[in-house]
Scaffold this active site. Structure first.
Site, PDB file in Angstrom:
ATOM      1  N   TRP A  80       0.819  -1.210   0.000  1.00  0.00           N
ATOM      2  CA  TRP A  80       0.000   0.000   0.000  1.00  0.00           C
ATOM      3  C   TRP A  80       0.858   1.268   0.000  1.00  0.00           C
ATOM      4  CZ3 TRP A  80      -4.023   1.619  -1.952  1.00  0.00           C
ATOM      5  CH2 TRP A  80      -4.841   2.623  -1.434  1.00  0.00           C
TER       6      TRP A  80
ATOM      7  N   LYS B 299     -13.855  -3.050   9.999  1.00  0.00           N
ATOM      8  CA  LYS B 299     -14.340  -3.828   8.852  1.00  0.00           C
ATOM      9  C   LYS B 299     -13.417  -5.012   8.594  1.00  0.00           C
ATOM     10  CE  LYS B 299     -11.000  -2.227   6.140  1.00  0.00           C
ATOM     11  NZ  LYS B 299      -9.980  -3.008   5.417  1.00  0.00           N
TER      12      LYS B 299
ATOM     13  N   GLU C 296      -4.633  -7.373   9.617  1.00  0.00           N
ATOM     14  CA  GLU C 296      -5.068  -6.590  10.779  1.00  0.00           C
ATOM     15  C   GLU C 296      -6.333  -7.140  11.429  1.00  0.00           C
ATOM     16  OE1 GLU C 296      -3.574  -4.240  12.265  1.00  0.00           O
ATOM     17  OE2 GLU C 296      -2.144  -3.320  10.891  1.00  0.00           O
TER      18      GLU C 296
ATOM     19  N   SER D  89     -10.088   0.247  -0.998  1.00  0.00           N
ATOM     20  CA  SER D  89      -8.920   0.420  -1.863  1.00  0.00           C
ATOM     21  C   SER D  89      -7.977  -0.777  -1.797  1.00  0.00           C
ATOM     22  CB  SER D  89      -8.154   1.679  -1.454  1.00  0.00           C
ATOM     23  OG  SER D  89      -7.961   1.719  -0.042  1.00  0.00           O
TER      24      SER D  89
ATOM     25  N   SER E 127      -8.452  -9.378  -0.732  1.00  0.00           N
ATOM     26  CA  SER E 127      -8.416  -9.009   0.684  1.00  0.00           C
ATOM     27  C   SER E 127      -7.610 -10.015   1.500  1.00  0.00           C
ATOM     28  CB  SER E 127      -9.843  -8.926   1.233  1.00  0.00           C
ATOM     29  OG  SER E 127      -9.834  -8.853   2.642  1.00  0.00           O
ATOM     30  N   ARG E 128      -6.557  -9.540   2.148  1.00  0.00           N
ATOM     31  CA  ARG E 128      -5.740 -10.408   3.000  1.00  0.00           C
ATOM     32  C   ARG E 128      -6.554 -10.933   4.183  1.00  0.00           C
ATOM     33  NH1 ARG E 128      -2.531  -5.855   2.172  1.00  0.00           N
ATOM     34  NH2 ARG E 128      -2.706  -5.153   4.324  1.00  0.00           N
TER      35      ARG E 128
END
Length: 333
Positions: A11, A190, A280, A136, A253-254
């Site tokens: 990122w 989220k 996270e 994003s 998405s990790r």
């Protein structure tokens, strides 16, 4: 304009490319010497091998990066954020505007990044704080695919400043708000719902079940944001529902991937270890459970997921626990 980015992962380097496209000179600091060499010598993104703009350079030295500009973009995992901020605080020579793009809440303290910055950066060295967040995936933004973010600051002029340096007329549009807590909390929590969504898919429960969990997850996001002092409407914006859509339903998405592997039978540690970049969502689940206890909130998804990630409950048993709860009316406030 010179801009410093702390953290040259997927990122951080992708945002560097966006800033360089807007004719800003960017200095990335990263402790990974392979990343630094790839950026400086090969002119390539360390994760995606995309060719980088010539305005981007990298260094392993915090002092050099921090004092390269008056704008510091924080892009490191929340688990090391305090350590990084302490080091930055020791090297700052002039006041800086901090722009955080990492998404997380600190377990135990339940603090968002803005509060951690206030605790670790001396007041005379802190020009201001902005949180930049939204739906994003770096994999898409590096290709210059259309992306929209929101810049949040208690000083709207700082939010508008960040809006101006990141936005362009080709692929990146930034909005502004003064609801820092709402944006930070939505962006962090989220990830917890994305883990839960991934577990659902890993268990093979189908699209109906995933839609149910994501929708009820929105209710829990609202509860947490309101408890911490944010506004409900922020949850229904880019940093809330927008980010939830892209994180809880995408293979990029990790956090979704991590949850999927847990649902397939991997342990939490195995699932996290199999993903190269920071995840996270596990920390967000732990923080969400702490918040539920602290504010006496009913967060059945997050509280059940907490039992899964701490080993108290098998993922396959979690569904039964949720479905045997008492039936009730659907309410979102």
């Amino acid at each position: 304009m010179n801009i410093s980015i702390i953290g040259g992962g997927a990122w951080g380097t992708t945002l560097a490319q966006a800033l360089a496209d807007n004719d800003h000179r960017v200095m990335i600091m990263d402790v990974n010497h392979d990343f630094v060499e790839k950026i400086n010598c090969q002119r390539l993104h360390p994760f995606f091998n995309t060719e980088l703009n010539g305005y981007i350079r990298a260094t392993p030295q915090t002092f050099y990066a921090v004092n390269f500009s008056d704008i510091i973009v924080l892009c490191v995992p929340t688990k090391v954020m305090r350590t990084v901020l302490k080091e930055i605080n020791e090297t700052i020579k002039t006041p800086k505007l901090f722009v955080n793009v990492s998404k997380g809440i600190e377990p135990v303290t339940s603090l968002t990044i803005s509060k951690i910055v206030e605790e670790e950066i001396d007041k005379e060295k802190l020009m201001g704080y902005v949180c930049l967040s939204g739906p994003s995936h770096a994999e898409e933004l590096i290709l210059r695919n259309l992306t929209s973010l929101v810049a949040a600051s208690s000083d709207i002029k700082h939010a508008e400043f960040v809006q101006g340096i990141f936005s362009n007329e080709k692929y990146l549009r930034v909005y502004t708000t003064d609801d820092v807590i709402g944006v930070e909390t939505g962006g962090a929590m989220k990830n917890a719902i994305a883990i839960i969504s991934g577990i659902c898919s890993g268990l093979g429960l189908g699209e109906n079940a995933r839609a149910f969990l994501i929708t009820r997850g929105m209710k829990e996001l609202v509860s947490i944001v309101l408890a911490l002092g944010g506004r409900m409407e922020t949850v229904y914006g880019l940093s809330g529902v927008g980010d939830l859509i892209v994180t809880a339903s995408s293979q990029h998405s990790r956090n979704f991937q991590c949850g999927f592997k847990i649902g397939k039978g991997m342990s939490v540690n195995e699932a996290q270890g199999s993903i190269v970049q920071s995840v996270e969502g596990i920390r967000a689940i732990i923080a969400g459970n702490d918040i539920a206890n602290k504010y006496n909130l009913e967060l059945p998804l997050i509280q059940t997921a907490y039992k899964v990630v701490t080993g108290e409950l098998e993922a396959s048993e979690a569904l039964k626990l949720l479905l045997t709860r008492s039936l009730k009316e659907e309410r979102y406030w």
